[in-house]
Design a protein around this motif. Structure first.
Motif, PDB file in Angstrom:
ATOM      1  N   TYR A  97       0.844  -1.212   0.000  1.00  0.00           N
ATOM      2  CA  TYR A  97       0.000   0.000   0.000  1.00  0.00           C
ATOM      3  C   TYR A  97       0.871   1.250   0.000  1.00  0.00           C
ATOM      4  O   TYR A  97       1.874   1.330   0.714  1.00  0.00           O
ATOM      5  N   THR A  98       0.472   2.238  -0.781  1.00  0.00           N
ATOM      6  CA  THR A  98       1.287   3.452  -0.928  1.00  0.00           C
ATOM      7  C   THR A  98       0.408   4.710  -0.876  1.00  0.00           C
ATOM      8  O   THR A  98       0.477   5.561  -1.764  1.00  0.00           O
ATOM      9  N   CYS A  99      -0.422   4.786   0.138  1.00  0.00           N
ATOM     10  CA  CYS A  99      -1.316   5.954   0.268  1.00  0.00           C
ATOM     11  C   CYS A  99      -0.529   7.271   0.276  1.00  0.00           C
ATOM     12  O   CYS A  99      -1.036   8.285  -0.221  1.00  0.00           O
ATOM     13  N   SER A 100       0.674   7.238   0.809  1.00  0.00           N
ATOM     14  CA  SER A 100       1.427   8.496   0.922  1.00  0.00           C
ATOM     15  C   SER A 100       1.915   9.007  -0.435  1.00  0.00           C
ATOM     16  O   SER A 100       2.335  10.164  -0.540  1.00  0.00           O
ATOM     17  N   SER A 101       1.866   8.172  -1.460  1.00  0.00           N
ATOM     18  CA  SER A 101       2.201   8.715  -2.789  1.00  0.00           C
ATOM     19  C   SER A 101       1.000   8.702  -3.741  1.00  0.00           C
ATOM     20  O   SER A 101       1.157   8.891  -4.941  1.00  0.00           O
TER      21      SER A 101
END
Ligand code: SF4
Length: 203
Positions: free
Chosen positions: A2-6
């Motif tokens: 998961y890469t919510c920050s990008s």
């Protein structure tokens, strides 16, 4: 992964933004459904948090939000795990809680009074090698508050990583009122805001 920050679409916040990214956690419907069940024991607590957020949105400082939470949840015995560098702040907080009828059990970080070298740390772990320098004892802080059966704990300025051990070992739910930053007046965001500028060479 998961890469919510990008993420660039943030459809979870604004469905009108369109498609979710391929690796978006929102697409894990079954898993998210399972996780929702974990809120069940905390329904009153979590709803109270949401109500405080809504009522005091951009009006109440975190201190007020914390006091509101303690009062609205009806806590009678509260734990306060604080850093020795925050003695006067701890006293002010204790008075604010007591004036609301809440009993405060507090444990300072140096509880136990054990020298770092006696604890087994090398001398370079001391700020001033050669003299007595007590080790912080966040697990003892947590266990002493557990012994007192506190209903909720407030963390005030524990060091980086010491807070991790406290939070891991505390039985009651805990909130961090202050994240210590000795350089930025306890405002770690100052370094984030200037990470591409003034603090670039300090990170
Ligand atoms: S949950 Fe999905 S839409 Fe929301 S930030 Fe994460 S990846 Fe983006």
């Amino acid at each position: 992964m998961y890469t919510c920050s990008s993420c660039t679409v943030h459809t979870c916040e604004k469905p009108e933004n369109g498609n979710y990214p391929k690796n978006c956690p929102v697409l894990q419907k079954e898993r998210i459904g399972e996780i929702l069940k974990e809120y069940e024991p905390y329904r009153e607590f979590f709803t109270t948090c949401a109500r405080i957020e809504a009522e005091g949105y951009c009006q109440w400082p975190r201190l007020r939000e914390t006091l509101e939470l303690c009062q609205r949840m009806g806590y009678k015995k509260l734990g306060l795990a604080f850093c020795a560098g925050f003695r006067s702040e701890a006293k002010i907080l204790e008075n604010l809680l007591r004036s609301r009828g809440i009993q405060v059990v507090s444990a300072v970080c140096k509880v136990g009074g054990i020298d770092k070298e006696d604890f087994g740390m090398p001398s370079d772990c001391k700020i001033h090698p050669g003299g007595y320098e007590p080790v912080c004892n966040p697990i003892a802080q947590a266990e002493l508050l557990n012994d007192a059966e506190t209903e909720f704990n407030i963390v005030l300025g524990l060091c980086v990583g010491h807070d991790s051990l406290f939070l891991k070992h505390a039985n009651a739910l805990s909130t961090v009122l202050v994240a210590k930053d000795r350089v930025l007046a306890h405002n770690p965001c100052g370094a984030i805001y200037t990470a591409n500028g003034y603090y670039k060479n300090k990170l």
